[in-house]
Design a protein around this motif. Sequence first.
Motif, PDB file in Angstrom:
ATOM      1  N   ASP A 129       9.705 -71.364   9.419  1.00 65.02           N
ATOM      2  CA  ASP A 129      11.030 -72.220   9.729  1.00 65.02           C
ATOM      3  C   ASP A 129      12.124 -71.681   9.172  1.00 65.02           C
ATOM      4  OD1 ASP A 129       9.789 -74.556  11.023  1.00 65.02           O
ATOM      5  OD2 ASP A 129       8.308 -74.543   9.402  1.00 65.02           O
ATOM      6  N   VAL A 130      12.162 -70.810   7.986  1.00 65.03           N
ATOM      7  CA  VAL A 130      12.941 -70.250   7.357  1.00 65.03           C
ATOM      8  C   VAL A 130      12.715 -68.938   6.904  1.00 65.03           C
ATOM      9  CG1 VAL A 130      14.716 -70.561   5.429  1.00 65.03           C
ATOM     10  CG2 VAL A 130      14.340 -72.624   6.987  1.00 65.03           C
ATOM     11  N   LEU A 131      13.561 -68.054   6.647  1.00 65.16           N
ATOM     12  CA  LEU A 131      13.316 -66.679   6.117  1.00 65.16           C
ATOM     13  C   LEU A 131      14.241 -66.317   5.070  1.00 65.16           C
ATOM     14  CD1 LEU A 131      12.031 -63.718   5.668  1.00 65.16           C
ATOM     15  CD2 LEU A 131      13.386 -62.975   7.560  1.00 65.16           C
ATOM     16  N   VAL A 132      14.132 -66.046   3.710  1.00 69.63           N
ATOM     17  CA  VAL A 132      14.835 -65.813   2.577  1.00 69.63           C
ATOM     18  C   VAL A 132      14.475 -64.674   2.267  1.00 69.63           C
ATOM     19  CG1 VAL A 132      15.554 -66.611   0.418  1.00 69.63           C
ATOM     20  CG2 VAL A 132      14.733 -68.224   1.854  1.00 69.63           C
ATOM     21  N   THR A 133      15.471 -63.390   2.361  1.00 69.79           N
ATOM     22  CA  THR A 133      15.418 -62.265   2.026  1.00 69.79           C
ATOM     23  C   THR A 133      16.272 -61.542   1.192  1.00 69.79           C
ATOM     24  OG1 THR A 133      14.834 -60.073   3.295  1.00 69.79           O
ATOM     25  CG2 THR A 133      16.454 -61.567   4.248  1.00 69.79           C
ATOM     26  N   ASP A 134      15.820 -60.621   0.349  1.00 74.50           N
ATOM     27  CA  ASP A 134      17.009 -59.844  -0.361  1.00 74.50           C
ATOM     28  C   ASP A 134      17.422 -58.641   0.645  1.00 74.50           C
ATOM     29  OD1 ASP A 134      18.206 -58.746  -2.637  1.00 74.50           O
ATOM     30  OD2 ASP A 134      16.712 -57.666  -3.099  1.00 74.50           O
ATOM     31  N   ILE A 135      18.622 -58.122   0.176  1.00 70.13           N
ATOM     32  CA  ILE A 135      19.075 -56.851   1.126  1.00 70.13           C
ATOM     33  C   ILE A 135      18.585 -55.739   0.727  1.00 70.13           C
ATOM     34  CG2 ILE A 135      21.065 -55.582   1.640  1.00 70.13           C
ATOM     35  CD1 ILE A 135      22.826 -58.044   1.686  1.00 70.13           C
ATOM     36  N   ILE A 192      18.452 -66.764   5.398  1.00 66.74           N
ATOM     37  CA  ILE A 192      19.130 -66.683   4.173  1.00 66.74           C
ATOM     38  C   ILE A 192      19.338 -65.290   3.185  1.00 66.74           C
ATOM     39  CG2 ILE A 192      19.676 -67.907   1.942  1.00 66.74           C
ATOM     40  CD1 ILE A 192      18.236 -70.356   3.191  1.00 66.74           C
ATOM     41  N   VAL A 193      20.091 -64.615   3.386  1.00 69.00           N
ATOM     42  CA  VAL A 193      20.162 -63.413   2.742  1.00 69.00           C
ATOM     43  C   VAL A 193      20.646 -63.481   1.200  1.00 69.00           C
ATOM     44  CG1 VAL A 193      21.414 -61.087   3.058  1.00 69.00           C
ATOM     45  CG2 VAL A 193      20.805 -62.102   5.027  1.00 69.00           C
ATOM     46  N   MET A 194      19.946 -62.874   0.348  1.00 64.34           N
ATOM     47  CA  MET A 194      20.096 -62.779  -1.157  1.00 64.34           C
ATOM     48  C   MET A 194      20.584 -61.458  -1.528  1.00 64.34           C
ATOM     49  SD  MET A 194      16.919 -64.928  -2.730  1.00 64.34           S
ATOM     50  CE  MET A 194      15.900 -63.674  -2.082  1.00 64.34           C
ATOM     51  N   THR A 195      21.442 -61.424  -2.319  1.00 65.45           N
ATOM     52  CA  THR A 195      21.722 -60.010  -2.971  1.00 65.45           C
ATOM     53  C   THR A 195      22.445 -60.056  -4.497  1.00 65.45           C
ATOM     54  OG1 THR A 195      22.835 -57.776  -2.668  1.00 65.45           O
ATOM     55  CG2 THR A 195      23.988 -59.822  -1.707  1.00 65.45           C
ATOM     56  N   ALA A 196      22.064 -59.004  -5.130  1.00 61.24           N
ATOM     57  CA  ALA A 196      22.634 -58.919  -6.453  1.00 61.24           C
ATOM     58  C   ALA A 196      24.019 -58.274  -6.299  1.00 61.24           C
ATOM     59  CB  ALA A 196      21.703 -58.276  -7.444  1.00 61.24           C
ATOM     60  N   HIS A 197      24.298 -57.707  -5.179  1.00 62.00           N
ATOM     61  CA  HIS A 197      25.395 -56.714  -5.078  1.00 62.00           C
ATOM     62  C   HIS A 197      26.442 -57.626  -4.248  1.00 62.00           C
ATOM     63  CE1 HIS A 197      23.371 -53.364  -6.493  1.00 62.00           C
ATOM     64  NE2 HIS A 197      22.436 -53.794  -5.925  1.00 62.00           N
ATOM     65  N   SER A 198      27.050 -58.598  -4.723  1.00 64.06           N
ATOM     66  CA  SER A 198      27.738 -59.787  -4.190  1.00 64.06           C
ATOM     67  C   SER A 198      29.121 -59.115  -3.825  1.00 64.06           C
ATOM     68  CB  SER A 198      27.847 -61.160  -4.881  1.00 64.06           C
ATOM     69  OG  SER A 198      28.430 -60.758  -6.235  1.00 64.06           O
ATOM     70  N   ASP A 199      29.277 -58.211  -3.031  1.00 58.78           N
ATOM     71  CA  ASP A 199      30.460 -57.563  -2.498  1.00 58.78           C
ATOM     72  C   ASP A 199      30.853 -58.016  -1.026  1.00 58.78           C
ATOM     73  OD1 ASP A 199      28.866 -55.866  -0.680  1.00 58.78           O
ATOM     74  OD2 ASP A 199      28.918 -54.330  -2.304  1.00 58.78           O
ATOM     75  N   TYR A 237      24.612 -66.830   3.009  1.00 57.05           N
ATOM     76  CA  TYR A 237      24.739 -65.578   2.094  1.00 57.05           C
ATOM     77  C   TYR A 237      24.446 -66.020   0.582  1.00 57.05           C
ATOM     78  CZ  TYR A 237      26.925 -61.529  -0.383  1.00 57.05           C
ATOM     79  OH  TYR A 237      27.288 -60.790  -1.223  1.00 57.05           O
ATOM     80  N   LEU A 238      23.446 -65.843  -0.223  1.00 62.36           N
ATOM     81  CA  LEU A 238      23.153 -66.227  -1.491  1.00 62.36           C
ATOM     82  C   LEU A 238      23.365 -65.253  -2.443  1.00 62.36           C
ATOM     83  CD1 LEU A 238      22.457 -68.968  -2.878  1.00 62.36           C
ATOM     84  CD2 LEU A 238      20.138 -68.166  -2.526  1.00 62.36           C
ATOM     85  N   PRO A 239      24.292 -65.072  -3.194  1.00 61.28           N
ATOM     86  CA  PRO A 239      24.546 -64.011  -4.297  1.00 61.28           C
ATOM     87  C   PRO A 239      23.863 -64.344  -5.229  1.00 61.28           C
ATOM     88  CG  PRO A 239      26.497 -65.438  -3.981  1.00 61.28           C
ATOM     89  CD  PRO A 239      25.807 -65.810  -2.952  1.00 61.28           C
TER      90      PRO A 239
END
Length: 469
Positions: free
Chosen positions: A50-56, A80-87, A102-104
Amino acid sequence: MTDVARVTIVDDDRAIRWVLERALAQPDLDVESIERGDLALSRLLDDPPDVLVTDIRMPGIDGLDLMSRVREVHPDLPVIVMTAHSDLESAVASYQGGAFEYLPKPFDVDEALALVRRAVAHARERKRPVSVPEGLDAEIIGEAPAMQEVFRAIGRLSHSHITVLINGESGTGKERVARALHQHSPRVGKSFIALNMAAIPRDLIESELFGHEKGAFTGAAAQRQGRFEQADGGTLFLDEIGDMPAETQTRLLRVLADGEFYRVGGHTPVKVDVRIIAATHQNLETLVEDGRFREDLFHRLNVIRVHLPKLSERREDIPRLARHFLAEAAKELSTDIKVLTADAEAHITRLPWPGNVRQLENTCRWLTVMASGREVLVEDLPPELREPEAVDSANGDWRAAFRNWADRALAAGHTHLLEEAVPDFEKILIETALKHTGGRKGEAAELLGWGRNTLTRKLKVLLPALAED
């Protein structure tokens, strides 16, 4: 029992997977986590959650590529896209790729859980058919009594060529009413030309209205028709007529009297048959008194006057207008129609809307672009419309606010209004008086104009917890 939603987490960071697994360990969520995008791809394509949560950034397939491939086959899957590089680049690439949100990193686990729930609600909402609100192509929407008066005026004028003056604050829809007057008139087959007096430099107004001859002034390389000639046989809408310069007022008065004019630099009269509809947010009578508007022109224009109410004076129309504008924005932007939740609809109905219908329309366009899910919550509204102080108190006039409440309650079919309102009214006054006296009941009773025994009796009925203090 609540349906269980499946959530897939794809991230090569074991710690992040562990945190999300714990945060999303809820009775209504079934969570699986996968450490690489390439390992997740075939499973997601064959059996999407139902939902995908993925790192970049991951080895093999990165999150944006994974999202792109999965959404080719399952375009409605919220990601929902996650990243530690929140640029900025990451954020833009995520949204351009169709990310739900987008989830930093680092993120708050409660925020992540709330976001996943929003995505689940969005996915389920998308499966329900949404009908386009009736009247998407309607000229004007309005069920409020004040708008019904406008409709009656348009109806009565439908066989007339008479001059009309429209009054109303900026953003109330004066041009829409002018167009409706034209569309429902004998001139419907001819041109409707609109001109905003406030938007034209003073030295160009006469040329705009009456045209000019070749060589009439520097830059006049050819003869040009003005708005009067363009509107010949039809309707000329002069918006913000109160901003028309005095010398142009004089020329307009002559045209209205004689039906002819001279182009700028011209010597041959041009005869036209034009219906004038003028509009202003200003009080023309005051402008006349101040010598800033010709009295004879005012009387020429003020043959029939139509007043447009403020949006705050027709609150019962706000939900339908919002649905209409959300549908229009979705059509314009080629996207899904957003749907207001009951709470969001109730909230916007209480807002003051100083920019009137135009502000509501622009807000709906903003929501269509900016709100994450298909359902629009109160927290999705622009920040300036979310705050409690944004809710209208009718400019501090509690009687007007109370009248608005009564109007809405009766329009919604409520009965026994006094039984509902009077106890709440007394409760609010008692609480406020006690606040001002620091809880001293004798002084509070005096502030309210009651005896001590009356206050005690009311407290026992309305606020029993305070009666025993």
